[in-house]
Design a protein around this motif. Structure first.
Motif, PDB file in Angstrom:
ATOM      1  N   PHE A 161      -3.813  -2.513 -10.611  1.00 53.83           N
ATOM      2  CA  PHE A 161      -3.018  -3.349  -9.811  1.00 53.83           C
ATOM      3  C   PHE A 161      -3.446  -3.667  -8.505  1.00 53.83           C
ATOM      4  O   PHE A 161      -3.293  -4.726  -7.720  1.00 53.83           O
ATOM      5  N   PHE A 162      -4.107  -2.350  -7.881  1.00 51.87           N
ATOM      6  CA  PHE A 162      -4.669  -2.731  -6.468  1.00 51.87           C
ATOM      7  C   PHE A 162      -5.569  -3.714  -6.444  1.00 51.87           C
ATOM      8  O   PHE A 162      -5.762  -4.547  -5.385  1.00 51.87           O
ATOM      9  N   PHE A 163      -6.370  -3.520  -7.450  1.00 51.51           N
ATOM     10  CA  PHE A 163      -7.768  -4.699  -7.307  1.00 51.51           C
ATOM     11  C   PHE A 163      -7.226  -6.005  -7.502  1.00 51.51           C
ATOM     12  O   PHE A 163      -7.665  -7.007  -6.613  1.00 51.51           O
ATOM     13  N   PHE A 164      -6.351  -6.376  -8.398  1.00 56.64           N
ATOM     14  CA  PHE A 164      -5.678  -7.916  -8.781  1.00 56.64           C
ATOM     15  C   PHE A 164      -4.849  -8.108  -7.483  1.00 56.64           C
ATOM     16  O   PHE A 164      -5.086  -9.432  -6.918  1.00 56.64           O
ATOM     17  N   PHE A 165      -4.215  -7.300  -6.883  1.00 53.18           N
ATOM     18  CA  PHE A 165      -3.409  -7.772  -5.527  1.00 53.18           C
ATOM     19  C   PHE A 165      -4.353  -8.065  -4.479  1.00 53.18           C
ATOM     20  O   PHE A 165      -4.333  -9.133  -3.800  1.00 53.18           O
ATOM     21  N   PHE A 166      -5.232  -7.258  -4.067  1.00 46.69           N
ATOM     22  CA  PHE A 166      -6.210  -7.564  -2.787  1.00 46.69           C
ATOM     23  C   PHE A 166      -7.298  -8.681  -3.027  1.00 46.69           C
ATOM     24  O   PHE A 166      -7.520  -9.447  -2.378  1.00 46.69           O
ATOM     25  N   ILE A 167      -7.768  -8.646  -4.471  1.00 45.47           N
ATOM     26  CA  ILE A 167      -8.958  -9.692  -4.730  1.00 45.47           C
ATOM     27  C   ILE A 167      -8.207 -11.109  -4.765  1.00 45.47           C
ATOM     28  O   ILE A 167      -8.848 -12.083  -4.407  1.00 45.47           O
ATOM     29  N   SER A 168      -6.776 -10.984  -4.802  1.00 43.48           N
ATOM     30  CA  SER A 168      -6.124 -12.518  -4.764  1.00 43.48           C
ATOM     31  C   SER A 168      -6.196 -12.974  -3.552  1.00 43.48           C
ATOM     32  O   SER A 168      -6.062 -14.102  -3.000  1.00 43.48           O
ATOM     33  N   PHE A 169      -5.992 -12.016  -2.433  1.00 46.07           N
ATOM     34  CA  PHE A 169      -5.895 -12.325  -1.062  1.00 46.07           C
ATOM     35  C   PHE A 169      -7.347 -13.000  -0.776  1.00 46.07           C
ATOM     36  O   PHE A 169      -7.329 -13.965   0.032  1.00 46.07           O
ATOM     37  N   GLY A 170      -8.252 -12.160  -1.146  1.00 53.55           N
ATOM     38  CA  GLY A 170      -9.692 -12.635  -0.887  1.00 53.55           C
ATOM     39  C   GLY A 170      -9.974 -14.228  -1.451  1.00 53.55           C
ATOM     40  O   GLY A 170     -10.555 -14.840  -0.904  1.00 53.55           O
ATOM     41  N   LEU A 171      -9.425 -14.143  -2.854  1.00 50.01           N
ATOM     42  CA  LEU A 171      -9.584 -15.481  -3.522  1.00 50.01           C
ATOM     43  C   LEU A 171      -8.939 -16.579  -2.733  1.00 50.01           C
ATOM     44  O   LEU A 171      -9.353 -17.835  -2.480  1.00 50.01           O
ATOM     45  N   THR A 172      -7.698 -16.302  -2.119  1.00 47.84           N
ATOM     46  CA  THR A 172      -7.169 -17.401  -1.181  1.00 47.84           C
ATOM     47  C   THR A 172      -7.993 -17.943  -0.030  1.00 47.84           C
ATOM     48  O   THR A 172      -8.261 -19.086   0.189  1.00 47.84           O
ATOM     49  N   LEU A 176       0.948  -1.160   0.128  1.00 47.07           N
ATOM     50  CA  LEU A 176       0.127   0.091   0.022  1.00 47.07           C
ATOM     51  C   LEU A 176       0.772   1.193  -0.100  1.00 47.07           C
ATOM     52  O   LEU A 176       0.265   2.333  -0.342  1.00 47.07           O
ATOM     53  N   PHE A 177       2.134   1.192   0.281  1.00 51.24           N
ATOM     54  CA  PHE A 177       3.043   2.353   0.172  1.00 51.24           C
ATOM     55  C   PHE A 177       3.478   2.703  -1.279  1.00 51.24           C
ATOM     56  O   PHE A 177       3.963   3.833  -1.332  1.00 51.24           O
ATOM     57  N   TYR A 178       3.008   1.849  -2.006  1.00 52.28           N
ATOM     58  CA  TYR A 178       3.538   2.235  -3.539  1.00 52.28           C
ATOM     59  C   TYR A 178       2.365   2.890  -4.367  1.00 52.28           C
ATOM     60  O   TYR A 178       1.216   2.582  -3.919  1.00 52.28           O
ATOM     61  N   LYS A 179       2.660   3.553  -5.203  1.00 57.32           N
ATOM     62  CA  LYS A 179       1.820   4.467  -5.995  1.00 57.32           C
ATOM     63  C   LYS A 179       1.363   3.461  -7.083  1.00 57.32           C
ATOM     64  O   LYS A 179       1.852   3.662  -8.300  1.00 57.32           O
ATOM     65  N   PHE A 180       0.403   2.786  -7.066  1.00 59.58           N
ATOM     66  CA  PHE A 180      -0.280   1.681  -8.122  1.00 59.58           C
ATOM     67  C   PHE A 180      -1.619   2.539  -8.369  1.00 59.58           C
ATOM     68  O   PHE A 180      -2.366   2.986  -7.547  1.00 59.58           O
ATOM     69  N   ASP A 181      -1.811   2.066  -9.436  1.00 62.09           N
ATOM     70  CA  ASP A 181      -3.254   2.494 -10.012  1.00 62.09           C
ATOM     71  C   ASP A 181      -4.355   1.272  -9.540  1.00 62.09           C
ATOM     72  O   ASP A 181      -4.099   0.502  -8.791  1.00 62.09           O
ATOM     73  N   PHE A 182      -5.598   1.732  -9.649  1.00 60.94           N
ATOM     74  CA  PHE A 182      -6.575   0.733  -9.099  1.00 60.94           C
ATOM     75  C   PHE A 182      -6.569  -0.662  -9.910  1.00 60.94           C
ATOM     76  O   PHE A 182      -6.916  -1.546  -9.249  1.00 60.94           O
TER      77      PHE A 182
END
Length: 571
Positions: free
Chosen positions: A379-390, A371-377
């Protein structure tokens, strides 16, 4: 006699693990490392040397590999008790562990290749251990995909011949001024994503589940699939700041998402855990591409603990279910084997990042650093939705195996096997307490992570979203779906058609070409002009000769007289 082999090697690996652990603590305490070098041969100012480096990173990783392999060896004593070729299995596992240790301890590309190639070859021998057509196909897919990575390392060795040494640790400052060294980095990158099964080389990892389950626990926790991550970890002093890292970030993020989606539609127990390994490898590569090396190594160690526990629990479940791996037949296992279900759920909770389990300390820290890095929505979506899919496929697996009704044979014998559970108890304790202990050792200084309230609870939000999604997927039936949804279901359950696109479609062209060559050459013109043509001509000449000699004394005498006359005239 075979039981003695198992116990001897279990004790040897376990004591080596203890020795490595004390040595790693000593290295951390005094902050030093040992380099050992043997010069084997020198030819035209190029020295082929055997180089080993012992620092706290390599020694700690070696300790985890030895600890997991010792538990697997003890577990296999009972799991493989009915096999005919147990001695072969024991020595293949030992060679596999030795190859991984050689790869861990070496910063030299020549000796890395010995361990790297040994991992690929011995994994093929282990995948085809059960000799049937499915194992042979899976073994060929595994070894051919891994040969791509081996070829890249061989090309690196041939290119680095120009520099006079294969010790890649010497070239940190040269990479900024020598553009050819960037080619070496690209080849190492391709070899690493092949061995760690990133897109487009992901199809071999679920296929490697044809191996015996104790081997799967070793392969998918700390040895074969983590070799690519560890190689990039060692090469990061050359790779940091390069454009390749941006490509690695995108590829690993897509791999993480793809594996999470596919695991939610899979019904094979071992393949679900294998796809979760693929998802975690994508997570490690994402963090490594952001140059957070220590955090990636931290998750590599914690992941090895709970993933080996999950595979050993899955092996015991399959053992009880008469070698059945379909989770739709399982259910209500907590009534038959409560201790096994306890350890299975501990591994699943550690995988999800449940607070104060081993996976929590690494996954939560990685999410907050991301979350410290400046990514657009995107990359943000793919990263955190993968947490939810786990969390989603873990909850789905929990519903099918524990809360669902038993759909297996009416007559069965499912009960706790306390001999096999011993090694799982050790791994369960590490899965509970290992994350905190490793974090105290690895992170000897702390950074302040200050986030807003929404960002701080972002991981918890997606975990609860994964809980709801797993419940919905479990209750969602596919009996009355339309054509579009059915195709979408097939697309998601088959790893986005990756086995067909990057395995079967490539081999289809060569198989079709070989079939046409068989018809046109071997059974066509080559057959007509070659063996069959020569055979037919010889048969014609033989028939003529037989006609001449078969009861035709007059013709024979006339020919004799003609030959005699020709000899008389020309003399």
């Amino acid at each position: 006699m075979n039981l003695c082999y198992y116990l001897i090697f279990f004790m040897y690996l376990f004591f080596m693990c203890l020795y490595s652990g004390f040595m790693g603590l000593n290295f951390i305490m005094y902050d030093y490392y040992v380099v050992m070098e043997w010069e084997l041969i020198t030819l035209n100012s190029s020295s082929i040397v055997m180089l080993l480096i012992f620092d706290w990173i390599s020694v700690f990783f070696m300790m985890f590999v030895l600890m997991i392999s010792s538990m697997v060896m003890y577990y296999s004593k009972f799991y493989m008790s009915m096999e005919l070729f147990q001695v072969r299995f024991i020595f293949l596992v030992l060679l596999f562990v030795i190859s991984m240790l050689l790869m861990i301890l070496s910063p030299n590309l020549i000796s890395i290749l010995l361990g790297w190639d040994g991992l690929g070859f011995i994994s093929y021998c282990l995948v085809i251990f059960y000799q049937n057509i499915k194992s042979f196909n899976s073994g060929m897919l595994t070894v051919i995909m891994n040969r791509v990575g081996d070829t890249m390392i061989l090309m690196c060795i041939s290119w680095m011949f120009n520099y006079g040494s294969w010790n890649f640790m010497f070239y940190k400052h040269l990479v900024y001024s020598d553009i050819e060294l960037s080619l070496v980095c690209l080849l190492v990158f391709l070899g690493a994503i092949t061995k760690s099964a990133q897109i487009p080389f992901s199809s071999w990892l679920p296929a490697a589940m044809a191996a015996p389950t104790p081997v799967s626990a070793l392969v998918h926790s700390s040895t074969l699939v983590t070799a690519g991550v560890y190689l990039l970890f060692r090469f990061m002093n050359l790779l940091e700041g390069m454009f390749i890292m941006k490509i690695l970030f995108i590829i690993s993020l897509l791999t993480m998402f793809m594996a999470g989606v596919s695991a939610n539609y899979e019904f094979d127990l071992k393949k679900i855990i294998a796809l979760s390994t693929l998802s975690q490898l994508g997570l490690m590569m994402v963090i490594l591409s952001l140059n957070m090396k220590l955090l990636c190594f931290f998750h590599l160690l914690t992941h090895a603990l709970f993933k080996s526990l999950l595979f050993l629990c899955a092996g015991l479940i399959i053992h009880f279910m008469f070698n059945n791996q379909d989770i739709r037949y399982m259910g209500n296992l907590v009534m038959f084997s409560p201790l096994l279900c306890l350890m299975f759920n501990v591994g699943n909770l550690a995988l999800c990042g449940f607070p104060f389990m081993a996976g929590f300390y690494s996954k939560d820290l990685m999410a907050e650093m991301f979350l410290f890095y400046k990514f657009d929505f995107f990359f943000f979506f793919f990263f955190f939705i993968s947490f939810g899919l786990t969390v989603s496929y873990t909850v789905r697996l929990y519903f099918y195996s524990i809360l669902n009704m038993m759909n297996f044979y009416s007559l069965n014998l499912i009960m706790d096997d306390y001999f096999m559970i011993f090694s799982m108890i050790i791994l369960m304790l590490f899965s509970v307490f290992g994350g905190s202990m490793i974090s105290w050792l690895v992170f000897y200084y702390f950074n302040l992570i200050y986030l807003s309230f929404m960002f701080k609870f972002m991981v918890i939000i997606f975990i609860f979203m994964g809980l709801l999604l797993g419940n919905l997927i479990f209750k969602f039936k596919i009996n009355y779906l339309n054509y579009f949804i059915m195709n979408l279901y097939m697309f998601m359950s088959n790893m986005f058609f990756m086995p067909f696109l990057f395995s079967y479609s490539i081999s289809f062209f060569f198989f079709y070409l070989s079939k046409m060559l068989l018809y046109l050459l071997d059974m066509g013109w080559m057959e007509k002009l070659g063996s069959q043509g020569i055979y037919s001509e010889f048969m014609k000449m033989n028939n003529l000769n037989q006609f001449v000699q078969y009861l035709n004394l007059k013709i024979y005498l006339i020919i004799f007289m003609m030959l005699f006359l020709m000899i008389y005239l020309f003399n």
